[in-house]
Design an enzyme around this catalytic site. Structure first.
Site, PDB file in Angstrom:
ATOM      1  CB  SER A  10       3.797  -3.011   5.219  1.00  0.00           C
ATOM      2  OG  SER A  10       3.643  -2.145   6.295  1.00  0.00           O
ATOM      3  CD  GLN A  59      -2.340   1.138   2.901  1.00  0.00           C
ATOM      4  OE1 GLN A  59      -1.780   1.725   3.811  1.00  0.00           O
ATOM      5  NE2 GLN A  59      -3.450   0.457   3.111  1.00  0.00           N
ATOM      6  CD  GLU A 119      -1.492  10.664  19.233  1.00  0.00           C
ATOM      7  OE1 GLU A 119      -1.240   9.982  18.224  1.00  0.00           O
ATOM      8  OE2 GLU A 119      -0.945  10.475  20.338  1.00  0.00           O
ATOM      9  CD  GLU A 164      -4.326  -0.636   7.092  1.00  0.00           C
ATOM     10  OE1 GLU A 164      -3.273  -1.061   6.618  1.00  0.00           O
ATOM     11  OE2 GLU A 164      -4.620   0.578   7.089  1.00  0.00           O
TER      12      GLU A 164
END
Ligand code: FAD
Length: 395
Positions: free
Chosen positions: A164, A129, A379, A248
């Site tokens: 990744s 991705q 956050e 995800e």
């Protein structure tokens, strides 16, 4: 309300367990750190194919696309069991079947479906991705990669960070700006790009816990991408990306790891004697184990609630964020508690012969730092919960 798994789900869990213990080579279990290296990667590829042959990699896909139409709860059971037994992510939660595959089903042309879905389902292609860019992954809409139409191609230039599996990937789904004049979210497009294309370069990034070769920076320099590889239409990349990210976000892998480690830790405290008595008799040890159990259980319920909502046909946006937030922060707390239980033996690394639990607690302590960063930071999850869950205006 029924908190039990059905008999069918329990039977499936047992079947998955049996499969992992017999079909996934022992050397791959708890080998996340080394899974992308040259020594293990061929075995990883074989295990991916085994899972695909079983039909489980794409069990959640609709039957018309070769899936089994399995419920989200069944798929979550599979993911939890994989994590429990330490199956590396490249097998257990591969981008192709879990992220870009379903997104191609949702947004792709017939051509893209025909080209990409069969190899994904057979585990013959491996995807990564390309979203995050230097200078701020949280503000995804600020991305600066540019795609310019040139005849029957787009020409893409830009840089992605923290991709990744990029060094092993044959394909990348890449976000780039196609309309600089449009409001930020409306001028982005998603491209499916062959990683062998001219103009792509990688630079590996090493991670704190010693995993090497998994994360990469990816550079695009005038990369030509055929127009038909645009997914979801020009300037519609934001919808495509959000659809992906909603799939995800979850916390079940962290729950699976932590449950497994807690089980082994409890056994360890029964079998280990310090100062003349078994560890489990020390009140502080018992308290920490109990606290870990509570945290894991809460996250497990939150994760399965997400799957249940998906099964009802809902899109659990803030519930997914809650699960991700809970799961990632729980894993860090768990690793901390577990290290305290192990005392001075805790920080011994997996390579040390004296490391309790094969050093898995130490490894989790270090690797879990990134769990509150990837897939959107804590956050950002809190922002989503405040906005989408509590209905507060943007801060
Ligand atoms: C192990 C790992 C794997 C990854 N894999 C991929 C991948 O495959 N593909 C990919 O595209 N990306 C991947 N990422 C990148 C990841 O998605 C980003 O790291 C993440 O989105 C945060 O972006 P950033 O690192 O640029 O931090 P920044 O966005 O620069 O944020 C820095 C800090 O500011 C805080 N912050 C930012 N905005 C706000 C706000 N509005 N309110 C409050 N706080 C804020 C953040 O929470 C963070 O603490 C991966 C990251 C890691 C660690």
């Amino acid at each position: 309300m029924d908190f039990r798994f059905s008999a069918q789900e329990e039977a499936f869990r047992r079947e998955v367990r049996e499969f992992i213990l017999t079909e996934i080579p022992q050397e791959l279990r708890w080998a996340e750190r080394d899974a992308y290296g040259d020594a293990l990667w061929p075995t990883v590829l074989e295990a991916r194919k085994n899972l695909a042959r079983k039909g489980w990699a794409t069990m959640h896909w609709p039957q018309e696309h070769g899936g089994q139409g399995a419920s989200p709860v069944m798929q979550m059971l599979l993911r939890e069991e994989m994590a429990y037994w330490g199956v590396p992510e490249a097998i257990a939660f591969d981008d192709g079947p879990n992220m870009i595959g379903p997104t191609i089903i949702q947004f792709g042309s017939e051509h893209l479906k025909k080209t990409h879905l069969p190899p994904i389902a057979r585990a013959e292609s491996y995807w990564c991705q390309g979203y995050t860019e230097p200078g701020g992954g949280s503000d995804l809409a600020a991305l600066r990669s540019v795609a310019v139409r040139d005849g029957d191609c787009y020409v893409i230039t830009g840089q992605k960070d923290y991709c990744s599996g990029a060094a092993r990937a044959g394909w990348i789904h890449y976000l780039a700006r196609t309309n600089p004049e449009a409001p930020r979210h409306r001028g982005i497009s998603c491209f499916l790009v062959d990683m062998r294309s001219a103009g792509i370069k990688l630079r590996p990034l090493d991670e704190a816990h010693g995993r090497s070769g998994m994360l990469n920076e990816v550079f695009f320099d005038d990369v030509r991408v055929p127009v038909e590889n645009l997914l979801g239409g020009e300037d519609n990349g934001w919808q495509v990306a959000m659809s992906n990210l909603n799939r995800e976000r979850g916390g079940i892998e962290n729950v699976g790891y932590a449950r497994s480690l807690l089980h082994d830790l409890v056994v360890y405290t029964r079998e280990t004697v310090r100062d003349g008595k078994p560890l489990f008799q020390i009140p502080q040890v018992r308290a920490r184990l109990a606290e870990a159990a509570v945290g894991i259980e809460a996250c497990r319920l939150a994760a399965y609630r997400v799957a249940w909502l998906q099964g009802q046909g809902r899109v659990p946006v803030y519930e997914g964020s809650m699960s991700k937030l809970l799961g990632s922060e729980m894993l860090q707390r768990f690793a901390n508690l577990a290290l305290q239980v192990l005392g001075l033996y805790g920080p011994l690394e997996p390579d040390s012969r004296a490391a309790p639990l094969m050093g898995r607690i130490e490894e989790t302590y270090v690797s879990s730092v990134s769990s509150t960063i990837y897939m959107g930071t804590s956050e950002i999850q809190r922002n989503i919960i405040a906005q989408r869950g509590l209905g507060l205006p943007r801060g």
